[in-house]
Motif scaffolding. Sequence first.
Motif, PDB file in Angstrom:
ATOM      1  N   SER A 206       0.639  -1.688   0.286  1.00 26.02           N
ATOM      2  CA  SER A 206       0.220  -0.211   0.016  1.00 26.02           C
ATOM      3  C   SER A 206       0.894   1.169  -0.402  1.00 26.02           C
ATOM      4  N   GLN A 247      -3.366   4.009  -1.123  1.00 28.62           N
ATOM      5  CA  GLN A 247      -4.310   5.133  -0.310  1.00 28.62           C
ATOM      6  C   GLN A 247      -3.925   6.600  -0.022  1.00 28.62           C
ATOM      7  N   THR A 260      -6.444   0.603  -0.803  1.00 28.06           N
ATOM      8  CA  THR A 260      -6.793  -0.529  -0.970  1.00 28.06           C
ATOM      9  C   THR A 260      -7.385  -0.371   0.556  1.00 28.06           C
ATOM     10  N   ASP A 261      -8.402   0.063   1.076  1.00 22.59           N
ATOM     11  CA  ASP A 261      -9.784  -0.089   1.536  1.00 22.59           C
ATOM     12  C   ASP A 261     -11.077  -1.160   0.635  1.00 22.59           C
ATOM     13  N   ILE A 277      -0.689  -6.369   5.067  1.00 20.44           N
ATOM     14  CA  ILE A 277      -0.175  -5.436   4.188  1.00 20.44           C
ATOM     15  C   ILE A 277       0.708  -4.461   5.057  1.00 20.44           C
ATOM     16  N   THR A 289      -0.542   5.274   9.378  1.00 24.29           N
ATOM     17  CA  THR A 289      -0.037   3.646   9.122  1.00 24.29           C
ATOM     18  C   THR A 289      -0.895   3.725  10.603  1.00 24.29           C
ATOM     19  N   LEU A 293      -4.353   2.542   8.546  1.00 24.79           N
ATOM     20  CA  LEU A 293      -3.710   0.899   7.851  1.00 24.79           C
ATOM     21  C   LEU A 293      -4.808   0.117   9.529  1.00 24.79           C
ATOM     22  N   ARG A 311      -0.888  -5.787   9.250  1.00 20.64           N
ATOM     23  CA  ARG A 311       0.008  -4.599   8.784  1.00 20.64           C
ATOM     24  C   ARG A 311       1.551  -4.489   9.217  1.00 20.64           C
TER      25      ARG A 311
END
Length: 377
Positions: A206, A247, A260-261, A277, A289, A293, A311
């Motif tokens: 990401s 993102q 990303t989501d 991720i 982050t 994330l 993550r």
Amino acid sequence: MRITKVFRQKPKTGILMLNMGGPSTLPEVKPFLSRLFNDRDLLKLPFNQELMAKFITERRYRMIEKHYDEIGGGSPIGKWTGLQGDKMVELLDEMNPESAPHKYYIGFRYAAPLTENAISQIERDQPEHVVAFTQYPQYSCATTGSSLNHIARLYGEMGQKPSSTWSVIDRWPVWEGLIDAFAECTIAGLNQIPEEDRHKAVILFSAHSLPLSAVERGDPYPHEVAATVYAVMQKLGFRNPWRVTWQSQVGPKKWLSPKTDEVLEEFSKRGRKSLVIVPIAFTSDHIETLHELDIEFAEEAEKAGLKHYIRAPALNDNSTFCQSLADRVQHHLNVEIPRGESFNAQLGLRCPKCTNPSCQEMRNFFNERKRMLYASK
């Protein structure tokens, strides 16, 4: 609060670590957003930039304050950059005594310590040489370009030439140490998934998104992100399926996709229940982050029915990464500069459809610094 080391020796080589920065306390959020939205190198707002920036800042800052409050009250990027800088110069003093002593300066674009303060300190210290070292591994006009434009602009506003010679590390997307560090972090993420599911896990790299208008103008950022990702997967032996996602889109314009989501649910529907991720365009933890994330997308992953949403750790104080910083500067000082490369050849080439006069002024500034550098030898 982190206490920085006291530097008593006059530095021979300064290293200006360039990054966007982030507010370390909640009261810093509003001025951070104001500086960000007023940066025409980053985004051009319609009508009056200053008025529009003020309007957007007033509308958004309370929500952004809440996000920073949820990750501990501020961004840790200053702390991590300081730790990285400490280790980098410690290693460089041992590895490269001919350019020692080394001193790092932090030049954040939108939050303290600001680039203008770093430049003032550099002019007080007057090292023989300064390396402007971007902490964005992949070049974009909106990030590294904006930071370099700002350096040239600051000296223009001061009405003086730098007292030191300058050179630039403006990108390093496939530097071996960087790739090794990202590979370590990716493996650390994969290892959090039970072994029976690990080989099926999808790795999502990401990166912060970019408006398509910038890509169409010729910004090299998405290509350099892809180069980093491919090098990491090559290091890992292509052991897992992977994709690049984007993102942190802001505003209604079209940006890079897929987001990303949005892919979390899509992969879950297709039976891919384990995802790792990897923040591939960031060199430390920050709001994207720790909140986007770790909180926002983690909630989306739970709704999507993912079995594992992991993550991978950010680079932060990863020892391989800190060594790579020192190695990259040493290579620049000992190999690139002696063979006439005080900055990447790519930096000399503007985007094909660039209309920003600051971009040419910046190149003029560093071309002049290049002539001064080689005239001094």
